[in-house]
Design an enzyme around this catalytic site. Structure first.
Site, PDB file in Angstrom:
ATOM      1  N   SER A 298       1.170  -1.377  -0.018  1.00  8.37           N
ATOM      2  CA  SER A 298       0.047   0.309   0.334  1.00  8.37           C
ATOM      3  C   SER A 298       1.026   1.685   0.299  1.00  8.37           C
ATOM      4  O   SER A 298       1.417   1.675  -1.337  1.00  8.37           O
ATOM      5  CB  SER A 298      -0.987  -0.236   1.012  1.00  8.37           C
ATOM      6  OG  SER A 298      -1.539   0.793   1.145  1.00  8.37           O
ATOM      7  N   GLU A 309      10.567   5.476 -10.432  1.00  8.44           N
ATOM      8  CA  GLU A 309       9.734   5.413 -11.782  1.00  8.44           C
ATOM      9  C   GLU A 309      10.439   7.222 -11.475  1.00  8.44           C
ATOM     10  O   GLU A 309      10.274   7.201 -12.405  1.00  8.44           O
ATOM     11  CB  GLU A 309       8.407   5.313 -11.528  1.00  8.44           C
ATOM     12  CG  GLU A 309       8.652   3.414 -11.694  1.00  8.44           C
ATOM     13  CD  GLU A 309       6.873   3.457 -12.125  1.00  8.44           C
ATOM     14  OE1 GLU A 309       6.756   1.954 -12.426  1.00  8.44           O
ATOM     15  OE2 GLU A 309       6.313   4.911 -12.306  1.00  8.44           O
ATOM     16  N   LYS A 323      -1.251  -4.132  -3.288  1.00  8.10           N
ATOM     17  CA  LYS A 323      -2.197  -3.152  -3.118  1.00  8.10           C
ATOM     18  C   LYS A 323      -2.252  -2.296  -3.164  1.00  8.10           C
ATOM     19  O   LYS A 323      -1.584  -1.549  -2.972  1.00  8.10           O
ATOM     20  CB  LYS A 323      -2.088  -3.622  -1.148  1.00  8.10           C
ATOM     21  CG  LYS A 323      -4.011  -2.571  -1.293  1.00  8.10           C
ATOM     22  CD  LYS A 323      -3.846  -2.118   0.897  1.00  8.10           C
ATOM     23  CE  LYS A 323      -5.005  -1.471   1.095  1.00  8.10           C
ATOM     24  NZ  LYS A 323      -4.800  -0.446   0.480  1.00  8.10           N
TER      25      LYS A 323
END
Length: 469
Positions: A298, A309, A323
């Site tokens: 999460s 990224e 999640k």
């Protein structure tokens, strides 16, 4: 992961739950509907009202209004088939918010309901669950003899939580392990602190984040400044076994680390609209490496994916939990809550990692003995026994250099000899059986060995060393 203060409640539930006086929610004093005429006139609500009225009048026992209402709400939530959406009665709701905002008493494990089973997302650092060897993806079948199968996560929490000092007997199923695992532990106060920092050799800073609560950003920011003041040359962020938490705190932490204008995450709603979160702070000018594992979930995955990224930060460890949804809560006047999913979150590049997780750039497993369950010190293991506990003990002895000759769970003469040798080496009465001080010492030494042989951290240090100018 939770968004605080944003309540997008289903109209059906909002229409039913409008005050804490449960009977008044459904009928007025003269027995007519207390809901707006436009609502009760719809076929769906007419069916609901007729069912309620029928049960009130004709069920063979007295049907309590609040019980019927709560059951209706629970049924609506369950029909969504979403393990992260749940109805919480007042006591359960209070425990949920306590977990996010402060310390609490219990075993210290983040759980979820999946296909009728209670599944561990991750144990909390320093908690009884972690010390007892509870692992991500463990299925908790029962607690103190109470079967948890079929319960929601919030229902299971009521049985798992308990007063500090009380004993909890867990029966667990672990993927890849045959048979059930019995774990006995003592409930304790789960620590409020969520960030731990230290300076490693070669001026490498390390910050471990165990979950994301109301205090986490403040703790993280302070740890970052303290390490900088000590001359940190590079940073390792450890979010292994981190079950997640609050979105706003996560965004604030990542904001400290990415250049201004870089994407942190995107939140996509069912109509296709997206909210974007971008960094507003100055860039952190030192190299970073992030540690992840199957217990990274999460909000912790948001941090890892954002740094990977948008910041080019390498990830080390094993694939994360996966999640990719966002929840919020709606609290009612009687103290009950519904927690429900309002959106899915996407990585900066638009990837949805739900049920897939994030792959590390450097895949590294911990030693096999890291996944061993704890053994109850009160239980005696002796010759001629055959069990999973004996198998775990044999594996521990082997890892500590006291070779039992076999690790299949059968306690034979060679195992007795290995236990006796271990006891003599650690000034424990040489009984040849495993119990009490012997069990405790074995687990203590194994924990120390794992800290010294953290293969994932070692790899993170090697990777960071190459990035430091």
């Amino acid at each position: 992961m939770y968004i605080r203060g944003r309540y997008l409640i289903l109209a059906l539930i909002a229409a039913i739950v409008i005050s804490s006086g449960v009977t008044a929610l459904l009928t007025s004093g003269d027995g007519t509907s207390a809901l707006p005429e436009s609502t009760t006139a719809t076929p769906e609500f007419q069916k609901l009202m007729e069912t309620y009225s029928t049960l009130q009048k004709s069920f063979y026992q007295e049907a309590k209004s609040d019980q019927l209402l709560n059951g209706a709400i629970e049924g609506m939530i369950k029909s969504l088939d979403d393990p992260y959406s749940t109805y919480m009665a007042p006591t359960e709701a209070a425990q949920f918010h306590e977990n996010i905002e402060s310390s609490f008493e219990g075993i210290g494990a983040e759980i979820r309901a999946e296909e009728g089973k209670i599944v561990v997302v991750s144990p909390i650092k320093g908690s009884p669950a972690e010390k007892a060897g509870v692992k991500p993806n463990d299925r908790i079948r029962s607690v103190d003899g109470k079967v948890l199968d079929g319960m929601t996560a919030s229902e299971a929490v009521v049985h798992i939580r308990g007063k500090k000092g009380s004993k909890a007997e867990l029966i667990i199923e672990r993927p890849g392990v045959q048979g059930e695992i019995n774990i006995s532990l003592i409930r304790d106060t789960i620590p409020l602190e969520t960030v731990y920092s230290e300076m490693l050799p070669e001026q490498m800073g390390k910050i471990q984040i165990t979950k994301v609560s109301e205090t986490t950003y403040t703790e993280f920011s302070k740890a970052l400044e303290d390490l900088k003041a000590q001359g940190m040359k590079g940073l390792i962020i450890d979010v292994r076994q981190n079950p997640g938490g609050l979105l706003n705190m996560t965004v604030k932490m990542v904001d400290e680390l990415l250049p201004e204008g870089k994407m942190i995450l995107q939140v996509e709603y069912r109509n296709g609209e997206r909210d974007t979160y971008k960094s507003n702070a100055k860039s952190f000018d030192l190299p970073i490496v992030v540690l992840i594992d199957e217990g990274t979930a999460s909000a912790a995955e948001i941090l890892a994916s954002a740094l990977k990224e948008s910041g080019g930060v390498p990830l080390v460890g094993t694939k994360s939990f996966g999640k990719g949804t966002v929840q919020t809560t709606k609290q009612f006047e009687d103290g009950s809550d519904i927690k429900y999913t309002i959106a899915k979150w996407l990585t900066p590049d638009g990837n949805w990692i739900h049920k897939n997780g994030i792959e590390p750039d450097y895949k590294v497993e911990l030693p096999a003995y890291a996944s061993l369950p704890a053994i109850d010190p009160e239980k005696e293991l002796k010759q001629e026994q055959f069990s999973n506990e004996v198998k775990a003990a044999q594996t521990m002895l082997d890892a500590l250099g006291f070779h039992p000759g076999r690790v299949d769970g059968f306690f034979d003469n060679k195992t007795t000899e290995a236990v006796t040798a271990f006891q003599k080496a650690n000034n424990i009465e040489a009984t040849g059986t495993i119990q009490g001080k012997t069990t405790t010492k074995m687990m203590e030494l194994l924990h120390e060995k794992l800290k010294k042989n953290d293969t994932q951290l070692e790899m993170a240090q090697r990777v960071l060393r190459k990035l430091i100018p």
